[in-house]
Every structure is written in structure tokens, then in C-alpha cells.
Motif scaffolding. Sequence first.
Motif, PDB file in Angstrom:
ATOM      1  N   GLY A 281      -8.923 -11.594   2.255  1.00 60.56           N
ATOM      2  CA  GLY A 281      -8.430 -11.081   1.021  1.00 60.56           C
ATOM      3  C   GLY A 281      -8.074  -9.601   1.374  1.00 60.56           C
ATOM      4  N   LYS A 282      -7.576  -9.185   2.659  1.00 58.22           N
ATOM      5  CA  LYS A 282      -7.015  -7.689   2.913  1.00 58.22           C
ATOM      6  C   LYS A 282      -5.735  -7.687   2.770  1.00 58.22           C
ATOM      7  N   TYR A 283      -5.032  -8.798   2.934  1.00 60.24           N
ATOM      8  CA  TYR A 283      -3.601  -9.135   3.099  1.00 60.24           C
ATOM      9  C   TYR A 283      -3.211 -10.253   2.023  1.00 60.24           C
ATOM     10  N   VAL A 284      -2.524 -10.215   1.105  1.00 62.52           N
ATOM     11  CA  VAL A 284      -2.449 -11.016   0.170  1.00 62.52           C
ATOM     12  C   VAL A 284      -1.203 -11.175  -0.328  1.00 62.52           C
ATOM     13  N   ASP A 285      -0.210 -11.977  -0.224  1.00 60.06           N
ATOM     14  CA  ASP A 285       1.240 -12.231  -0.485  1.00 60.06           C
ATOM     15  C   ASP A 285       2.162 -10.938  -0.106  1.00 60.06           C
ATOM     16  N   GLY A 286       1.835 -10.505   1.127  1.00 52.98           N
ATOM     17  CA  GLY A 286       2.651  -9.381   1.636  1.00 52.98           C
ATOM     18  C   GLY A 286       2.046  -8.177   1.062  1.00 52.98           C
ATOM     19  N   LYS A 287       0.976  -8.167   0.568  1.00 54.73           N
ATOM     20  CA  LYS A 287       0.525  -6.806  -0.164  1.00 54.73           C
ATOM     21  C   LYS A 287      -0.891  -6.611   0.332  1.00 54.73           C
ATOM     22  N   VAL A 288      -0.965  -5.070   0.621  1.00 54.98           N
ATOM     23  CA  VAL A 288      -2.450  -4.656   1.278  1.00 54.98           C
ATOM     24  C   VAL A 288      -3.234  -4.308   0.110  1.00 54.98           C
ATOM     25  N   ILE A 289      -4.354  -5.287  -0.026  1.00 56.32           N
ATOM     26  CA  ILE A 289      -5.408  -4.897  -1.070  1.00 56.32           C
ATOM     27  C   ILE A 289      -6.433  -3.822  -0.641  1.00 56.32           C
ATOM     28  N   ASP A 290      -6.713  -2.888  -1.503  1.00 59.84           N
ATOM     29  CA  ASP A 290      -7.598  -1.928  -1.112  1.00 59.84           C
ATOM     30  C   ASP A 290      -9.154  -2.340  -1.537  1.00 59.84           C
ATOM     31  N   LYS A 291      -9.807  -1.987  -0.423  1.00 56.77           N
ATOM     32  CA  LYS A 291     -11.115  -2.385  -0.491  1.00 56.77           C
ATOM     33  C   LYS A 291     -12.090  -1.138  -0.576  1.00 56.77           C
ATOM     34  N   PRO A 292     -12.304  -0.689  -1.787  1.00 54.83           N
ATOM     35  CA  PRO A 292     -12.980   0.711  -1.971  1.00 54.83           C
ATOM     36  C   PRO A 292     -14.252   0.940  -1.145  1.00 54.83           C
ATOM     37  N   GLY A 293     -14.343   1.964  -0.472  1.00 58.76           N
ATOM     38  CA  GLY A 293     -15.760   2.323   0.261  1.00 58.76           C
ATOM     39  C   GLY A 293     -16.875   2.422  -0.713  1.00 58.76           C
ATOM     40  N   SER A 294     -18.002   2.366  -0.058  1.00 58.40           N
ATOM     41  CA  SER A 294     -19.403   2.648  -0.772  1.00 58.40           C
ATOM     42  C   SER A 294     -19.660   4.192  -1.349  1.00 58.40           C
ATOM     43  N   SER A 295     -18.898   5.082  -0.462  1.00 59.73           N
ATOM     44  CA  SER A 295     -19.465   6.367  -0.657  1.00 59.73           C
ATOM     45  C   SER A 295     -18.459   7.459  -0.422  1.00 59.73           C
ATOM     46  N   VAL A 296     -17.697   7.833  -1.296  1.00 62.12           N
ATOM     47  CA  VAL A 296     -16.854   9.190  -0.771  1.00 62.12           C
ATOM     48  C   VAL A 296     -17.622  10.422  -0.474  1.00 62.12           C
TER      49      VAL A 296
ATOM     50  N   ASP B 126      -4.399  11.988  -1.733  1.00 62.51           N
ATOM     51  CA  ASP B 126      -5.367  11.155  -0.962  1.00 62.51           C
ATOM     52  C   ASP B 126      -6.343  11.904  -0.050  1.00 62.51           C
ATOM     53  N   LEU B 127      -7.556  11.892  -0.566  1.00 60.31           N
ATOM     54  CA  LEU B 127      -8.813  12.557   0.245  1.00 60.31           C
ATOM     55  C   LEU B 127      -8.888  11.782   1.492  1.00 60.31           C
ATOM     56  N   GLY B 128      -8.996  10.526   1.584  1.00 65.83           N
ATOM     57  CA  GLY B 128      -9.073   9.696   2.787  1.00 65.83           C
ATOM     58  C   GLY B 128      -8.031  10.219   3.839  1.00 65.83           C
ATOM     59  N   MET B 129      -6.788  10.422   3.533  1.00 63.76           N
ATOM     60  CA  MET B 129      -5.791  10.987   4.580  1.00 63.76           C
ATOM     61  C   MET B 129      -6.220  12.426   5.075  1.00 63.76           C
ATOM     62  N   VAL B 130      -6.620  13.283   4.076  1.00 55.58           N
ATOM     63  CA  VAL B 130      -6.940  14.486   4.663  1.00 55.58           C
ATOM     64  C   VAL B 130      -8.261  14.644   5.456  1.00 55.58           C
ATOM     65  N   LEU B 131      -9.234  13.408   5.200  1.00 53.17           N
ATOM     66  CA  LEU B 131     -10.266  13.478   6.171  1.00 53.17           C
ATOM     67  C   LEU B 131     -10.050  13.051   7.542  1.00 53.17           C
ATOM     68  N   ASN B 132      -9.009  12.082   7.391  1.00 52.33           N
ATOM     69  CA  ASN B 132      -8.521  11.348   8.519  1.00 52.33           C
ATOM     70  C   ASN B 132      -7.807  12.305   9.618  1.00 52.33           C
TER      71      ASN B 132
END
Length: 446
Positions: free
Chosen positions: A228-243, A303-309
Motif C-alpha cells: 500500500g505504499k505506492y498506489v496508482d502512481g501516488k505515494v501513500i503516507d504511512k504515519p510514524g508512531s511517535s514524532v 516539514d519536521l521530518g525533513m528538518v530532522l533528516n
Amino acid sequence: MRELFTLDLSVQLSGILGDAGTAAVLETAEVSQTISDGTQALFTANNVWMMLATALVFIMHLGFAGVEAGFTQAKNTVNVLFKNTLTPIIGILTYYLIGFSLMYPGFAEPGWFGFGGFPLSLPENGNTVEYASAGYTYWTDFLFQAMFAATAATIVSGAVAERIKISAYLIFTIIFVGLVYPVIGSWKWGAGALDAAGFYDFAGSTLVHSVGGWGALAGIMIIGPRLGKYVDGKVIDKPGSSVPLAVIGVFLLWFGWFGFNGGSVLSADPAIVSYVLVTTCLAACTGALGGFITGYVVFKRLDLGMVLNGILAGLVGITAGADVISPGWACFVGLVAGILVVLSAITLDKFKLDDCVGAVSVHLTCGIWGTLAVGIFGIDGDGNDMAFWPQLKGVLVCGAAAFISAYIIFTILKYTIGIRVSEQHEREGLDSHEHGIRGYTITYDQ
């Protein structure tokens, strides 16, 4: 006690050599004692710093655990933490049994493969100031290097999370850390062929991070994306457990990086260590800004995730040249790394390469950039510009060796024991099926 010994010695010598001769002998003895005391003090200071740096690198494994558990789904938290707990255990043990001797074989002349003994070959006077140019003991050296080995394996863990079998991951880790990583490392840090060719990698942008990143890339290519990560050409977000857990993990990694890079000076020299810590910290800061700005431009959100990475990208980027790149250029190296980590993540998704935590983008993409940056911005100890070609050669040679080796290992595992869990287990979560417990259990009194 020393004063009493000197007085007694002077009384004995005066009767033999006279006052002038006695004074000369005692003066020589005092100078020798001063030199001896100074050498011992330097040895102690260096060794204490190296042991502290070892502890800082060790705590990075808790940082990796936090980042990976925070960025992955709650139903797989225990599985992720289980792998992150066993990875340093496997890494240290395999490095003790064979890795250290493969990485530092004592090449008679620069080569591509050597072996120094099984399991550890203690050199003569290994625990005295004759070892490592009076820097630290043999045992401190081993433990510090073992932490780096385990780090390379941890990089792979996050990329292939949420769908890999524990058995396949553990077997891969044993082989990759025990054989692949140390052999590649010996080509530079063990005075092998790349070292002779002028390749420079201060603390492992290539030898640790890119090697782990190539392993991660091979893994996600073979194991495939999550359901379910890639469906019909779209990237499906899978939220993490704990920011919050991911944030804590990143700051623990940043904290540990002071030992990762600072310890790679291999002494407690205050001038060099402080310089390395400054360039390391600056690159992390500008990496965060690069991730923040690029993430906002691309995704139109903060986007906090991109700041962290971005923080991690800057740290990886400066690791190869933290001692030879100026603070100003370190800021630039970190900024570019922060931009690259976002663009790399987008590119991987376009090719349907599912990296749960951005490990390939952080460690491989930015590891390559940081290694090449040494050849662009680096200045050696004599004030000369560093060469670009040896850096490119090192990236290509180490990359080919790491990727091909990892690809072969994963492929063999795929067609023997299998590397992916069942579809049912993946959908319902690995925690309950593989471990019998959940990472988050909240109960309420009835």
C-alpha cells in the motif's frame, strides 16, 4: 616519597662523584622524570578522551532506535527496537571475532585483502604508550572501531523496516559487519590500496555511512516496498508512531556525533578536536536549514521530518572532511546535504524504492556528497588543496564493493530462507506476530 628518594640518592652520589657530578646526574634524572611524566599524562588524556568518544558513539544506537521507531508505524515498534537492540550486539561480537583483524591486517604493502589474526592479535606492548603513537591502548582502539562497525549495520535496519524477516536481517548483519564492512574499511583506514592512492575519509562519510547506505539500497530494491505504499502512481503516507521519539533520536545522534567525529582525531589534541566539533556542529545546523527550506518549497508545508533528516544529512556530509574543511565551507557542505536529502527522498519514491526512515538519502546520498566535498573544499595540513580524483575513485570502488556484496547476500537469502514476512503479518503488524507484544499498550480502568 619522590623527594626522600632524591635526597637519599644525592647523599650516595656525592661521596662518589662530588658535588658537581651529583648535580649533573640529578638534573638529568629530573629531566627524564619530567619527560616520562609528560608522556604518561598525554597518554592518559588521549585514552580518556577516546573512551569517552567510544561511549558517545555507543549512545548513537539509542538514537537510531528512537529515529527508526518514531518514523515507522506503531504496529511494528517492538520489531524495530528488537533489531536495533541486537545490531550493536552482533556488530561488536563479529568485529571481535574477525572484523578488527580484517580491517587492520597490517598490510606489508598497500593491498586489497589481509588478515591480522583470529580473533584478536594483540601487538607487542599493545597496552603501553608504544601503541598508536602514544595515543591510547589497543583495547580502546578496538572498542572505538567496533562502534563504527555496528553503526554501518544499523543504517540498513531502518531502510528495510516493517517487512523484513528477523532471521534474514540478522544473517545479513552478521555477514555484512563481519566481512564486508571491515574489508572495505581496510582499504583506507587499514593502510590499504585506497589509502596509498590518496583517498581521504576522516571519520567515515564513505567507509561507514555510504557503505551502510549501499547495503540499505540493495535491501529495499530486493525486498520491495511496503504493502500500500505506492498506489496508482501516488505515494501513500504511512504515519510514524511517535514524532517526539524521532526528535529525541535525532538529537541523541547529533550528541553522539561529537564522539563519532571528535574521537576520529584519535587523540585529545585540543586544537584539532575543538575544530572538528565546530565544523561538525555548523554542518548539522545548515543541514537542518537546507532540509527545512527545500521541504517547504517542495511540499508547501513546514516539514519536521525533513528538518530532522537535514540535521543528519549535514552530519553525514561533513564527516569525511571535518578536519580539513573550513568552518565557512562546512556550512555550505551541510546546506547542500540538507537540500540533497529531500531531493533524494523524492527520487527514491519516483522509482518506488521504499525507505521507511530516509536512510539511503541521509547516509548514501549525503555520504557521497561529503566525500567528494573533501576534494573540492579540503585543505591538507601543508595548506594544499585536496585532490578530487582520489575521492571519486574511493566513492566508486567502495560503492561497487558494498552494493554488489549486499545485493548478493540479500538475493541468496531471498531464494533460500526468504527475506519478507507474509502479507498477513505485514498488514497486521510484526509486533504481535513476531514478538507477541505491542510497543504501545494503553489501558484504562473499567
